[in-house]
Structures are given as structure tokens and as C-alpha cells.
Design a protein around this motif. Structure first.
Motif, PDB file in Angstrom:
ATOM      1  N   ALA A  13     -12.181   2.864 -13.855  1.00  0.00           N
ATOM      2  CA  ALA A  13     -13.252   3.675 -13.274  1.00  0.00           C
ATOM      3  C   ALA A  13     -13.990   2.845 -12.246  1.00  0.00           C
ATOM      4  CB  ALA A  13     -14.212   4.139 -14.363  1.00  0.00           C
ATOM      5  N   VAL A  14     -14.348   3.485 -11.160  1.00  0.00           N
ATOM      6  CA  VAL A  14     -15.108   2.833 -10.102  1.00  0.00           C
ATOM      7  C   VAL A  14     -16.278   3.739  -9.754  1.00  0.00           C
ATOM      8  CG1 VAL A  14     -15.059   2.026  -7.713  1.00  0.00           C
ATOM      9  CG2 VAL A  14     -13.040   1.774  -9.147  1.00  0.00           C
TER      10      VAL A  14
ATOM     11  N   MET B 141       0.816  -1.196   0.000  1.00  0.00           N
ATOM     12  CA  MET B 141       0.000   0.000   0.000  1.00  0.00           C
ATOM     13  C   MET B 141       0.854   1.252   0.000  1.00  0.00           C
ATOM     14  SD  MET B 141      -3.569  -0.158   1.025  1.00  0.00           S
ATOM     15  CE  MET B 141      -4.418  -1.510   1.785  1.00  0.00           C
ATOM     16  N   GLY B 142       2.005   1.185   0.617  1.00  0.00           N
ATOM     17  CA  GLY B 142       2.879   2.350   0.670  1.00  0.00           C
ATOM     18  C   GLY B 142       3.265   2.840  -0.708  1.00  0.00           C
ATOM     19  N   ALA B 143       3.576   1.906  -1.610  1.00  0.00           N
ATOM     20  CA  ALA B 143       3.965   2.279  -2.964  1.00  0.00           C
ATOM     21  C   ALA B 143       2.790   2.907  -3.720  1.00  0.00           C
ATOM     22  CB  ALA B 143       4.490   1.060  -3.721  1.00  0.00           C
TER      23      ALA B 143
ATOM     24  N   ALA C 220      -9.979   7.150  -2.143  1.00  0.00           N
ATOM     25  CA  ALA C 220      -9.598   5.744  -2.048  1.00  0.00           C
ATOM     26  C   ALA C 220     -10.878   4.933  -1.882  1.00  0.00           C
ATOM     27  CB  ALA C 220      -8.662   5.504  -0.871  1.00  0.00           C
ATOM     28  N   VAL C 221     -11.101   4.004  -2.781  1.00  0.00           N
ATOM     29  CA  VAL C 221     -12.259   3.124  -2.724  1.00  0.00           C
ATOM     30  C   VAL C 221     -11.781   1.769  -2.235  1.00  0.00           C
ATOM     31  CG1 VAL C 221     -14.110   2.033  -4.056  1.00  0.00           C
ATOM     32  CG2 VAL C 221     -13.367   4.368  -4.618  1.00  0.00           C
ATOM     33  N   LEU C 222     -12.397   1.268  -1.181  1.00  0.00           N
ATOM     34  CA  LEU C 222     -12.074  -0.047  -0.633  1.00  0.00           C
ATOM     35  C   LEU C 222     -13.267  -0.953  -0.906  1.00  0.00           C
ATOM     36  CD1 LEU C 222     -10.794   2.323   1.232  1.00  0.00           C
ATOM     37  CD2 LEU C 222     -10.059   0.417   2.615  1.00  0.00           C
ATOM     38  N   THR C 223     -13.038  -2.033  -1.623  1.00  0.00           N
ATOM     39  CA  THR C 223     -14.137  -2.875  -2.076  1.00  0.00           C
ATOM     40  C   THR C 223     -13.668  -4.327  -2.217  1.00  0.00           C
ATOM     41  OG1 THR C 223     -15.934  -2.998  -3.701  1.00  0.00           O
ATOM     42  CG2 THR C 223     -13.731  -2.423  -4.532  1.00  0.00           C
TER      43      THR C 223
ATOM     44  N   GLU D 293     -13.055  -9.736   1.157  1.00  0.00           N
ATOM     45  CA  GLU D 293     -13.084 -11.193   1.240  1.00  0.00           C
ATOM     46  C   GLU D 293     -14.032 -11.642   2.356  1.00  0.00           C
ATOM     47  OE1 GLU D 293      -9.448 -14.118   1.128  1.00  0.00           O
ATOM     48  OE2 GLU D 293      -9.670 -13.285   3.151  1.00  0.00           O
ATOM     49  N   SER D 294     -13.983 -10.930   3.480  1.00  0.00           N
ATOM     50  CA  SER D 294     -14.836 -11.286   4.615  1.00  0.00           C
ATOM     51  C   SER D 294     -15.128 -10.034   5.446  1.00  0.00           C
ATOM     52  CB  SER D 294     -14.160 -12.371   5.468  1.00  0.00           C
ATOM     53  OG  SER D 294     -12.859 -11.936   5.888  1.00  0.00           O
ATOM     54  N   ASP D 295     -14.242  -9.737   6.381  1.00  0.00           N
ATOM     55  CA  ASP D 295     -14.396  -8.576   7.246  1.00  0.00           C
ATOM     56  C   ASP D 295     -13.088  -7.791   7.252  1.00  0.00           C
ATOM     57  OD1 ASP D 295     -12.667 -10.097   8.806  1.00  0.00           O
ATOM     58  OD2 ASP D 295     -14.172 -10.603  10.298  1.00  0.00           O
ATOM     59  N   HIS D 296     -12.839  -7.027   8.303  1.00  0.00           N
ATOM     60  CA  HIS D 296     -11.635  -6.198   8.346  1.00  0.00           C
ATOM     61  C   HIS D 296     -10.349  -7.000   8.527  1.00  0.00           C
ATOM     62  CE1 HIS D 296     -13.079  -6.649  12.429  1.00  0.00           C
ATOM     63  NE2 HIS D 296     -11.901  -6.310  12.884  1.00  0.00           N
ATOM     64  N   HIS D 297     -10.468  -8.298   8.716  1.00  0.00           N
ATOM     65  CA  HIS D 297      -9.288  -9.161   8.810  1.00  0.00           C
ATOM     66  C   HIS D 297      -8.920  -9.792   7.465  1.00  0.00           C
ATOM     67  CE1 HIS D 297      -9.094  -8.812  13.135  1.00  0.00           C
ATOM     68  NE2 HIS D 297     -10.354  -9.153  13.226  1.00  0.00           N
ATOM     69  N   GLY D 298      -9.857  -9.789   6.522  1.00  0.00           N
ATOM     70  CA  GLY D 298      -9.624 -10.417   5.229  1.00  0.00           C
ATOM     71  C   GLY D 298      -9.034  -9.455   4.213  1.00  0.00           C
ATOM     72  N   SER D 299      -8.757  -9.973   3.032  1.00  0.00           N
ATOM     73  CA  SER D 299      -8.200  -9.129   1.980  1.00  0.00           C
ATOM     74  C   SER D 299      -9.310  -8.310   1.322  1.00  0.00           C
ATOM     75  CB  SER D 299      -7.462  -9.982   0.948  1.00  0.00           C
ATOM     76  OG  SER D 299      -8.362 -10.854   0.314  1.00  0.00           O
ATOM     77  N   TYR D 300      -8.903  -7.262   0.612  1.00  0.00           N
ATOM     78  CA  TYR D 300      -9.823  -6.386  -0.087  1.00  0.00           C
ATOM     79  C   TYR D 300      -9.053  -5.692  -1.209  1.00  0.00           C
ATOM     80  CZ  TYR D 300      -7.492  -2.912   2.818  1.00  0.00           C
ATOM     81  OH  TYR D 300      -6.529  -2.151   3.436  1.00  0.00           O
ATOM     82  N   THR D 301      -9.766  -4.972  -2.035  1.00  0.00           N
ATOM     83  CA  THR D 301      -9.164  -4.203  -3.108  1.00  0.00           C
ATOM     84  C   THR D 301      -9.222  -2.731  -2.744  1.00  0.00           C
ATOM     85  OG1 THR D 301      -9.857  -5.812  -4.776  1.00  0.00           O
ATOM     86  CG2 THR D 301      -9.356  -3.592  -5.560  1.00  0.00           C
ATOM     87  N   GLN D 302      -8.111  -2.004  -2.971  1.00  0.00           N
ATOM     88  CA  GLN D 302      -8.104  -0.561  -2.775  1.00  0.00           C
ATOM     89  C   GLN D 302      -7.702   0.097  -4.089  1.00  0.00           C
ATOM     90  OE1 GLN D 302      -5.127   1.618  -0.276  1.00  0.00           O
ATOM     91  NE2 GLN D 302      -6.965   2.354   0.778  1.00  0.00           N
TER      92      GLN D 302
END
Length: 125
Positions: A60-61, A1-3, A27-30, A33-42
Motif C-alpha cells: 500500500a502506498v 518497466m516494460g514487464a 503509478a506512484v513514482l517516489t 535518488e536525486s532528480d529526473h536523471h537518478g533512480s526512483y521507485t515506481q
């Protein structure tokens, strides 16, 4: 995420994007995978009038209009943003109301700080 954020925060990073509506960074987080412990797309970018003329390599989102919980992050970044997310994680883990939906969340970064709009389940009542 830093990069990702280093590229997005570089001066002129989005200067070539036509139809920008403001100077904010979004920043769109979508795709949770599950909850705040799982993976997601940013996805990090800018708001535009139309996605038809986006430069090659950009996506586009569309952020759906849903009931959300708003948190404000003010102060030195990225610390203030991390503190806002920590407040949200504590709310989530404690079973706070309204409960998070883990669908699509939005960060709006502006000169005063950042605002988080976190999708929640609609209240029943």
C-alpha cells in the motif's frame, strides 16, 4: 518497466483486489535518488478504500496531498505518455516555474489517457 506495465495492463490484473474505488490504474513514482536523471521507485496498482485487506505480496502506498503540476497525456499510448514526460523534463531542465520537488509523483491512467501530477515546491508569494 516494460514487464511491470505488461503485468499491470493484463486483463483482470487487479480483479482480485478488494475495495477498489474505480477502474483507473495508478503509478506512484517516489524515493527519488536525486532528480529526473537518478533512480526512483515506481509502484503500479489501483486505488482502494482500505489497505487492510490487500492480497499477499501487494503493498500500500499513500500519496501525500501536495502542490503539484498537472500534465495531460491524450492520444495513442504509450507515445502520448512519453510526450507528456518529455514536456516535463524540458520544463525541469530549463529551470521552469514551479520547480519540481522530486518527492512523490502520480500518474492516473484512465480511458481518456493519463494525467500526471508532479510534486512541485510551493510558490513563495
Amino acid at each position: 518497466m516494460g514487464a511491470l506495465w505488461a503485468r499491470a495492463g493484463a486483463p483482470g490484473a487487479f480483479a482480485h483486489v478488494p475495495g477498489r474505488v474505480d477502474e483507473n490504474i495508478y503509478a506512484v513514482l517516489t524515493d527519488y535518488e536525486s532528480d529526473h536523471h537518478g533512480s526512483y521507485t515506481q509502484i503500479v496498482g489501483v486505488a482502494v478504500r482500505t489497505a487492510a485487506a490487500l492480497p499477499e505480496g501487494m503493498v500500500a502506498v499513500r500519496v501525500p496531498g501536495v502542490q503539484s503540476l498537472k500534465l495531460e497525456a491524450r492520444g495513442p499510448m504509450p507515445g502520448a505518455l512519453l510526450e507528456a514526460w518529455q514536456r516535463l523534463w524540458k520544463h525541469t531542465e530549463s529551470g521552469g516555474t514551479p520547480p519540481r520537488a522530486f518527492t512523490t509523483d502520480l500518474e492516473v491512467h484512465h480511458p481518456a489517457g493519463a494525467d500526471l501530477y508532479v510534486a512541485v515546491f510551493p510558490s513563495m508569494g
